[in-house]
Design a protein around this motif. Structure first.
Motif, PDB file in Angstrom:
ATOM      1  N   SER A   6     -75.349  -5.498 -27.887  1.00  0.00           N
ATOM      2  CA  SER A   6     -73.640  -5.306 -28.489  1.00  0.00           C
ATOM      3  C   SER A   6     -74.937  -6.634 -29.723  1.00  0.00           C
ATOM      4  N   ILE A   7     -73.977  -6.047 -30.260  1.00  0.00           N
ATOM      5  CA  ILE A   7     -74.631  -7.076 -32.335  1.00  0.00           C
ATOM      6  C   ILE A   7     -73.691  -7.919 -32.477  1.00  0.00           C
ATOM      7  N   LEU A   8     -74.144  -8.617 -32.783  1.00  0.00           N
ATOM      8  CA  LEU A   8     -73.285  -9.859 -34.733  1.00  0.00           C
ATOM      9  C   LEU A   8     -73.718  -9.791 -35.917  1.00  0.00           C
ATOM     10  N   CYS A  16     -75.008 -10.368 -50.987  1.00  0.00           N
ATOM     11  CA  CYS A  16     -76.092 -10.772 -49.748  1.00  0.00           C
ATOM     12  C   CYS A  16     -75.345 -10.170 -47.929  1.00  0.00           C
ATOM     13  N   SER A  17     -74.429 -10.951 -47.321  1.00  0.00           N
ATOM     14  CA  SER A  17     -74.414 -10.329 -45.782  1.00  0.00           C
ATOM     15  C   SER A  17     -73.484  -8.999 -46.637  1.00  0.00           C
ATOM     16  N   ALA A  18     -73.158  -8.529 -47.517  1.00  0.00           N
ATOM     17  CA  ALA A  18     -73.460  -7.008 -47.584  1.00  0.00           C
ATOM     18  C   ALA A  18     -74.271  -6.022 -47.428  1.00  0.00           C
ATOM     19  N   VAL A  19     -75.283  -6.795 -47.589  1.00  0.00           N
ATOM     20  CA  VAL A  19     -76.549  -6.163 -47.172  1.00  0.00           C
ATOM     21  C   VAL A  19     -76.979  -6.143 -45.488  1.00  0.00           C
ATOM     22  N   ALA A  20     -76.957  -7.480 -44.900  1.00  0.00           N
ATOM     23  CA  ALA A  20     -76.949  -8.064 -43.572  1.00  0.00           C
ATOM     24  C   ALA A  20     -76.067  -7.170 -42.938  1.00  0.00           C
ATOM     25  N   LEU A  21     -74.404  -6.261 -43.866  1.00  0.00           N
ATOM     26  CA  LEU A  21     -74.025  -5.300 -42.783  1.00  0.00           C
ATOM     27  C   LEU A  21     -74.579  -4.306 -41.914  1.00  0.00           C
ATOM     28  N   ASN A  22     -74.634  -3.546 -43.759  1.00  0.00           N
ATOM     29  CA  ASN A  22     -74.955  -2.726 -43.687  1.00  0.00           C
ATOM     30  C   ASN A  22     -76.881  -2.735 -42.083  1.00  0.00           C
ATOM     31  N   ALA A  23     -77.326  -3.228 -42.818  1.00  0.00           N
ATOM     32  CA  ALA A  23     -78.454  -3.907 -41.895  1.00  0.00           C
ATOM     33  C   ALA A  23     -78.168  -3.708 -40.287  1.00  0.00           C
ATOM     34  N   ALA A  24     -76.893  -3.885 -40.124  1.00  0.00           N
ATOM     35  CA  ALA A  24     -76.912  -4.341 -38.605  1.00  0.00           C
ATOM     36  C   ALA A  24     -76.055  -2.888 -38.237  1.00  0.00           C
ATOM     37  N   ALA A 103     -72.740 -16.405 -28.569  1.00  0.00           N
ATOM     38  CA  ALA A 103     -72.785 -16.588 -26.917  1.00  0.00           C
ATOM     39  C   ALA A 103     -71.124 -16.561 -26.222  1.00  0.00           C
ATOM     40  N   ARG A 104     -69.789 -16.582 -27.603  1.00  0.00           N
ATOM     41  CA  ARG A 104     -69.606 -15.408 -26.341  1.00  0.00           C
ATOM     42  C   ARG A 104     -69.065 -14.314 -26.527  1.00  0.00           C
ATOM     43  N   ALA A 105     -69.872 -13.822 -27.465  1.00  0.00           N
ATOM     44  CA  ALA A 105     -69.714 -12.025 -27.399  1.00  0.00           C
ATOM     45  C   ALA A 105     -71.439 -11.917 -26.218  1.00  0.00           C
ATOM     46  N   ARG A 106     -72.235 -12.393 -26.130  1.00  0.00           N
ATOM     47  CA  ARG A 106     -73.488 -12.566 -26.090  1.00  0.00           C
ATOM     48  C   ARG A 106     -74.859 -11.230 -26.258  1.00  0.00           C
ATOM     49  N   ALA A 107     -74.324 -11.635 -27.455  1.00  0.00           N
ATOM     50  CA  ALA A 107     -74.481 -10.271 -28.617  1.00  0.00           C
ATOM     51  C   ALA A 107     -76.420 -10.811 -27.551  1.00  0.00           C
ATOM     52  N   ASP A 108     -77.150  -9.573 -28.170  1.00  0.00           N
ATOM     53  CA  ASP A 108     -78.527  -9.241 -28.098  1.00  0.00           C
ATOM     54  C   ASP A 108     -78.931  -9.648 -29.104  1.00  0.00           C
ATOM     55  N   LEU A 109     -78.538  -9.374 -30.407  1.00  0.00           N
ATOM     56  CA  LEU A 109     -78.931  -9.533 -31.812  1.00  0.00           C
ATOM     57  C   LEU A 109     -77.918 -10.259 -33.115  1.00  0.00           C
ATOM     58  N   LEU A 110     -78.067 -11.177 -33.240  1.00  0.00           N
ATOM     59  CA  LEU A 110     -77.973 -11.739 -34.365  1.00  0.00           C
ATOM     60  C   LEU A 110     -78.416 -11.732 -35.856  1.00  0.00           C
ATOM     61  N   LYS A 136     -79.089 -19.217 -29.713  1.00  0.00           N
ATOM     62  CA  LYS A 136     -80.071 -18.342 -28.142  1.00  0.00           C
ATOM     63  C   LYS A 136     -80.628 -17.214 -28.507  1.00  0.00           C
ATOM     64  N   THR A 137     -80.500 -16.034 -29.319  1.00  0.00           N
ATOM     65  CA  THR A 137     -80.811 -14.369 -29.009  1.00  0.00           C
ATOM     66  C   THR A 137     -81.492 -14.566 -29.968  1.00  0.00           C
ATOM     67  N   MET A 138     -82.131 -13.262 -30.674  1.00  0.00           N
ATOM     68  CA  MET A 138     -83.212 -12.705 -31.620  1.00  0.00           C
ATOM     69  C   MET A 138     -81.816 -12.995 -32.831  1.00  0.00           C
ATOM     70  N   VAL A 139     -82.514 -13.310 -34.079  1.00  0.00           N
ATOM     71  CA  VAL A 139     -82.141 -13.357 -35.679  1.00  0.00           C
ATOM     72  C   VAL A 139     -82.746 -12.500 -36.795  1.00  0.00           C
ATOM     73  N   LEU A 140     -81.813 -11.917 -37.313  1.00  0.00           N
ATOM     74  CA  LEU A 140     -82.731 -10.725 -37.811  1.00  0.00           C
ATOM     75  C   LEU A 140     -81.324 -11.569 -39.521  1.00  0.00           C
TER      76      LEU A 140
END
Length: 304
Positions: A6-8, A16-24, A103-110, A136-140
């Protein structure tokens, strides 16, 4: 990256968030992970009351949420991401809402952009920095100019269990993106810049070189569980003194990334920050703030 289900990605409709969306989106596709976005409308908890001198009605929360939904439809289309990616529109303080959604999505990566349109001059905006520290999870954290697959990955190792996990993630990222990989360790001068004792200088004039070689040997020993992957990737190993060209651990990492053109630094972070971190800043905080590259922070809570 592996073991991502799960990725959020947090978006504010900035470039900048458009680049983040593409990376995600790229990471989710390669890991066959679910991807969802969140956008936070920063509103007060009360409904605004029109002033008698204002001749038009003020927008309500419902109006702004509806505008955000329309903006998302345009944003995702312009970003070239699959239109089936959903976006949750939250209302509140961006930092808190993003962390709660993670936290609600229990994402493995933000995944976040390093800044928004209004705080681009800061390099890293306060919301991105707070999420990097508190999630509490990995953050890119993605820089605006780092478009497309990563080309040069720097894995920062300090011989802890968390940095072993960070190394594993760096290997996976580099393998997925066919990027060059450098494993970097920054170590202390045994005498913290005061110079070796006289008997050491007299009897072991090459002590500094010997000490450096011993640190390199320890680094390779630490990386032995991944020797096959590192060998296949022709990974580079680098050891630097913490006072390398002035400064501490974070300074050495930042200078190395700048001079070697790294576009992603991967490092482990502590679960808790102490008073010294608040006053002087931690290594992770220095790298996130000053390095010109994207940053992947791996948290100790992920260590099994």
């Amino acid at each position: 990256m592996s073991s991502l289900n799960s990725i959020l990605v947090a978006v504010d409709f900035s470039p900048c968030s458009a680049v983040a969306l593409n990376a995600a989106s790229r990471i989710a596709e390669r890991n066959r992970a679910s991807l969802r976005a969140v956008h936070v409308v920063p509103l007060p908890t009360f409904e605004p009351t029109p002033h008698p001198l204002i001749p038009f009605p003020l927008p309500t929360q419902a109006d702004l949420v509806a505008d955000a939904k329309e903006s998302w439809s345009r944003f995702v289309a312009d970003a070239g991401v699959a239109p089936d990616v959903g976006c949750d529109i939250e209302v509140g303080r961006p930092r808190d809402a993003i962390l709660e959604s993670t936290a609600r999505a229990r994402a493995d990566l933000l995944v976040l952009g390093a800044h928004g349109s209004h705080d681009a001059h800061k390099g890293v905006g306060p919301t991105a920095a707070a999420c990097m520290q508190r999630a509490k999870t990995m953050v890119l954290l993605v820089r605006e100019d780092k478009v497309g697959p990563f080309k040069s990955v720097v894995a920062c190792v300090d011989f802890t269990d968390t940095s072993k996990l960070a190394l594993q993630q760096a290997i996976r990222v580099a393998a997925h993106d066919e990027a060059a990989l450098c494993v970097l360790h920054v170590y202390d001068d045994p005498w913290h810049g005061l110079g070796a004792p006289t008997d050491i200088r007299v009897n072991m004039p090459d002590f500094k070189a010997q000490f450096h070689r011993s640190v390199e040997d320890r680094l390779r020993e630490f990386c032995e569980p991944f020797a096959r992957e590192l060998g296949a990737m022709k990974a580079e190993f680098q050891c630097l003194e913490s006072e390398w060209r002035g400064g501490g651990y974070g300074h050495a990492i930042v200078r190395f990334v700048k001079e070697h053109g790294g576009d992603l630094a991967v490092l482990g972070t502590r679960d808790r920050w102490n008073v010294r971190d608040m006053v002087f800043g931690s290594t992770a905080e220095r790298v996130v703030r000053d390095a010109p590259c994207s940053t992947l922070a791996v948290k100790p809570a992920l260590v099994e």
